[in-house]
Design an enzyme around this catalytic site. Structure first.
Site, PDB file in Angstrom:
ATOM      1  N   HIS A  62       9.264  -7.874   3.687  1.00 52.88           N
ATOM      2  CA  HIS A  62       7.902  -8.334   3.967  1.00 52.88           C
ATOM      3  C   HIS A  62       7.851  -9.317   5.129  1.00 52.88           C
ATOM      4  O   HIS A  62       6.935  -9.262   5.960  1.00 52.88           O
ATOM      5  CB  HIS A  62       7.269  -8.901   2.686  1.00 52.88           C
ATOM      6  CG  HIS A  62       7.056  -7.843   1.658  1.00 52.88           C
ATOM      7  ND1 HIS A  62       7.494  -7.925   0.364  1.00 52.88           N
ATOM      8  CD2 HIS A  62       6.478  -6.616   1.765  1.00 52.88           C
ATOM      9  CE1 HIS A  62       7.196  -6.815  -0.288  1.00 52.88           C
ATOM     10  NE2 HIS A  62       6.585  -6.005   0.546  1.00 52.88           N
ATOM     11  N   ASP A  86       1.782  -3.243  -2.757  1.00 52.13           N
ATOM     12  CA  ASP A  86       2.334  -4.347  -3.554  1.00 52.13           C
ATOM     13  C   ASP A  86       1.817  -5.703  -3.080  1.00 52.13           C
ATOM     14  O   ASP A  86       1.946  -6.704  -3.783  1.00 52.13           O
ATOM     15  CB  ASP A  86       3.870  -4.316  -3.504  1.00 52.13           C
ATOM     16  CG  ASP A  86       4.384  -4.215  -2.076  1.00 52.13           C
ATOM     17  OD1 ASP A  86       4.236  -5.173  -1.322  1.00 52.13           O
ATOM     18  OD2 ASP A  86       4.931  -3.148  -1.709  1.00 52.13           O
ATOM     19  N   GLU A 106      -4.944   0.900   1.435  1.00 49.73           N
ATOM     20  CA  GLU A 106      -3.921   1.476   0.539  1.00 49.73           C
ATOM     21  C   GLU A 106      -4.568   2.658  -0.197  1.00 49.73           C
ATOM     22  O   GLU A 106      -5.672   2.537  -0.725  1.00 49.73           O
ATOM     23  CB  GLU A 106      -3.438   0.391  -0.433  1.00 49.73           C
ATOM     24  CG  GLU A 106      -2.766   0.878  -1.696  1.00 49.73           C
ATOM     25  CD  GLU A 106      -1.463   1.642  -1.481  1.00 49.73           C
ATOM     26  OE1 GLU A 106      -0.565   1.123  -0.830  1.00 49.73           O
ATOM     27  OE2 GLU A 106      -1.367   2.783  -1.987  1.00 49.73           O
ATOM     28  N   ASP A 139      -7.547   6.330   2.487  1.00 54.16           N
ATOM     29  CA  ASP A 139      -6.456   6.977   3.214  1.00 54.16           C
ATOM     30  C   ASP A 139      -6.288   6.348   4.601  1.00 54.16           C
ATOM     31  O   ASP A 139      -7.215   6.373   5.422  1.00 54.16           O
ATOM     32  CB  ASP A 139      -6.781   8.471   3.339  1.00 54.16           C
ATOM     33  CG  ASP A 139      -5.628   9.245   3.949  1.00 54.16           C
ATOM     34  OD1 ASP A 139      -4.620   8.619   4.342  1.00 54.16           O
ATOM     35  OD2 ASP A 139      -5.736  10.479   4.025  1.00 54.16           O
ATOM     36  N   GLY A 140      -5.103   5.814   4.859  1.00 50.69           N
ATOM     37  CA  GLY A 140      -4.823   5.181   6.139  1.00 50.69           C
ATOM     38  C   GLY A 140      -4.883   6.166   7.297  1.00 50.69           C
ATOM     39  O   GLY A 140      -5.170   5.777   8.430  1.00 50.69           O
ATOM     40  N   ASP A 157       2.947  -0.054   6.548  1.00 50.79           N
ATOM     41  CA  ASP A 157       3.850  -0.396   5.433  1.00 50.79           C
ATOM     42  C   ASP A 157       3.761   0.749   4.427  1.00 50.79           C
ATOM     43  O   ASP A 157       3.174   0.627   3.365  1.00 50.79           O
ATOM     44  CB  ASP A 157       3.384  -1.718   4.820  1.00 50.79           C
ATOM     45  CG  ASP A 157       4.264  -2.161   3.669  1.00 50.79           C
ATOM     46  OD1 ASP A 157       5.270  -1.489   3.382  1.00 50.79           O
ATOM     47  OD2 ASP A 157       3.929  -3.183   3.049  1.00 50.79           O
ATOM     48  N   ASP A 160       7.869   6.800   1.889  1.00 50.15           N
ATOM     49  CA  ASP A 160       8.642   7.789   2.648  1.00 50.15           C
ATOM     50  C   ASP A 160       7.739   8.913   3.177  1.00 50.15           C
ATOM     51  O   ASP A 160       6.649   9.136   2.650  1.00 50.15           O
ATOM     52  CB  ASP A 160       9.733   8.396   1.753  1.00 50.15           C
ATOM     53  CG  ASP A 160      10.715   7.336   1.276  1.00 50.15           C
ATOM     54  OD1 ASP A 160      10.695   6.230   1.836  1.00 50.15           O
ATOM     55  OD2 ASP A 160      11.490   7.617   0.347  1.00 50.15           O
ATOM     56  N   PRO A 164       1.664  11.476   0.003  1.00 53.60           N
ATOM     57  CA  PRO A 164       0.523  10.939   0.762  1.00 53.60           C
ATOM     58  C   PRO A 164       0.931  10.257   2.063  1.00 53.60           C
ATOM     59  O   PRO A 164       0.103  10.041   2.944  1.00 53.60           O
ATOM     60  CB  PRO A 164      -0.102   9.928  -0.210  1.00 53.60           C
ATOM     61  CG  PRO A 164       0.960   9.588  -1.195  1.00 53.60           C
ATOM     62  CD  PRO A 164       1.844  10.801  -1.300  1.00 53.60           C
TER      63      PRO A 164
HETATM   64  N1  SAM Z   1       8.271  -1.335   1.165  1.00 50.55           N
HETATM   65  C1  SAM Z   1       8.074  -0.011   0.831  1.00 50.55           C
HETATM   66  C2  SAM Z   1       9.095   0.988   1.263  1.00 50.55           C
HETATM   67  O1  SAM Z   1       9.431   1.101   2.442  1.00 50.55           O
HETATM   68  O2  SAM Z   1       9.576   1.688   0.388  1.00 50.55           O
HETATM   69  C3  SAM Z   1       6.708   0.464   1.029  1.00 50.55           C
HETATM   70  C4  SAM Z   1       5.845  -0.292   0.101  1.00 50.55           C
HETATM   71  S1  SAM Z   1       4.229   0.136  -0.184  1.00 50.55           S
HETATM   72  C5  SAM Z   1       4.329   0.182  -1.929  1.00 50.55           C
HETATM   73  C6  SAM Z   1       3.947   1.810   0.344  1.00 50.55           C
HETATM   74  C7  SAM Z   1       2.537   2.227   0.002  1.00 50.55           C
HETATM   75  O3  SAM Z   1       2.051   3.166   0.946  1.00 50.55           O
HETATM   76  C8  SAM Z   1       2.388   2.881  -1.367  1.00 50.55           C
HETATM   77  O4  SAM Z   1       1.700   2.014  -2.234  1.00 50.55           O
HETATM   78  C9  SAM Z   1       1.594   4.161  -1.091  1.00 50.55           C
HETATM   79  O5  SAM Z   1       0.609   4.428  -2.062  1.00 50.55           O
HETATM   80  C10 SAM Z   1       1.002   3.830   0.279  1.00 50.55           C
HETATM   81  N2  SAM Z   1       0.571   5.021   1.042  1.00 50.55           N
HETATM   82  C11 SAM Z   1       1.218   6.205   1.158  1.00 50.55           C
HETATM   83  N3  SAM Z   1       0.491   7.049   1.919  1.00 50.55           N
HETATM   84  C12 SAM Z   1      -0.627   6.370   2.312  1.00 50.55           C
HETATM   85  C13 SAM Z   1      -1.758   6.714   3.095  1.00 50.55           C
HETATM   86  N4  SAM Z   1      -1.879   7.939   3.637  1.00 50.55           N
HETATM   87  N5  SAM Z   1      -2.711   5.775   3.288  1.00 50.55           N
HETATM   88  C14 SAM Z   1      -2.592   4.533   2.737  1.00 50.55           C
HETATM   89  N6  SAM Z   1      -1.553   4.166   1.967  1.00 50.55           N
HETATM   90  C15 SAM Z   1      -0.578   5.060   1.757  1.00 50.55           C
END
Ligand code: SAM
Length: 276
Positions: A62, A86, A106, A139-140, A157, A160, A164
């Site tokens: 972070h 998170d 998110e 959706d980002g 952030d 993988d 999504p």
């Molecule tokens: N630190 C982490 C890692 O590298 O493993 C990432 C943490 S954060 C929890 C990742 C977040 O991205 C998830 O909560 C997931 O729901 C979100 N996410 C995935 N695809 C997304 C999208 N298209 N738009 C917004 N958020 C998304």
């Protein structure tokens, strides 16, 4: 009985943590969401079986995804965080005095709710009202398609590049990030392990280089991620790593400091190879 939780980090390699207790296990519209309390890493967020963050070492990821770009930009006022459910990244971003507004987009409301309940140390910025912070569940990818000339810094952030998160690693997404940034804006994205995701990192470098005049890569040590060595991709319209000014840093940090800000861009040869 002993409980263990394994992330299959590659097809032939796993990281296993002995678990005291499963605190939450559910299924959202987008993914399996779990929080386990492990002996080594403490409470840990696991999405689709992939370790995302833990109380033991979350500060590395972070601090490095937030502060490195925020010190490269001379005056970051408006910041966007995509993903980061998170709350750890926005916790770090709101600490900057220059930052006036942080939008966080998110996709999965369940991740936010679960982290607020079980990982309050990480999600602290989401738990208390913060005038700087604007959280949207959405959706980002779509958010980027809709935004133009809005942000000084964008932090991706994401999880993988499957499910999504897949569309957050495409040339179209990077073109939209460029469009959404102001004329001197920059972005960073977590881009996985230089040991195990070489083809992905090469592809991202090629795609980002085709759009941004300044492209770079930096490293951090993250014990729960594959290989323990994680990389972040930087794409910038104007400012590069050498422009970083940490003289305004007054905050206490556990990983980041002025030397790390510069040193994280010093890359071993096998990583440099990925950038060619
Ligand atoms: N630190 C982490 C890692 O590298 O493993 C990432 C943490 S954060 C929890 C990742 C977040 O991205 C998830 O909560 C997931 O729901 C979100 N996410 C995935 N695809 C997304 C999208 N298209 N738009 C917004 N958020 C998304």
């Amino acid at each position: 009985m002993q409980l263990w939780c394994t992330e299959n980090q590659t097809e032939t390699l796993g990281l296993t943590a002995r678990v005291k207790e499963t605190l939450f296990a559910g299924k959202s519209e987008f993914q399996d969401v779990a929080v386990v309390d492990s002996y080594q890493f403490g409470r840990m967020l696991v999405l689709d079986g992939v370790f995302q963050t833990s109380i033991f070492e979350e500060y590395v990821y972070h601090e490095m995804i937030a502060h490195v770009p925020l010190y490269i930009h001379p005056n970051p006022k408006k910041v966007l965080v995509i993903g980061g459910g998170d709350g750890g990244t926005v916790r770090e971003v709101v600490r900057h005095d220059t930052v006036e507004k942080v939008e966080m987009v998110e996709i999965d409301g369940m991740v936010v709710d679960v982290c607020k309940k079980y990982l309050p140390e990480i999600s602290s910025a989401l738990n208390e009202p913060n005038p700087k912070l604007d959280l949207k569940i959405g959706d980002g990818i779509q958010h980027m398609a809709d935004a133009t000339n809005e942000y000084d810094v964008i932090i991706v952030d994401c999880s993988d590049p499957i499910g999504p998160g897949e569309g957050l690693f495409t040339p179209e997404f990077y073109r939209n990030v460029y469009k959404a940034l102001k004329e001197d804006g920059l972005f960073v994205q977590q881009t996985e392990s230089p040991f195990y995701h070489r083809e992905l990192i090469k592809r991202i470098q090629k795609d980002v280089k085709a759009i941004f005049p300044i492209t770079d890569l930096y490293l951090a040590h993250i014990p729960i991620y594959p290989g323990g060595c994680h990389c972040f991709t930087l794409g910038s319209k104007k400012y590069g790593p050498k422009d970083a000014d940490t003289s305004r840093q007054t905050m206490e940090m556990r990983y980041h400091n002025a030397e790390v800000q510069q040193g994280c861009f010093a890359l071993p040869n096998f990583v440099r190879e990925l950038m060619k």
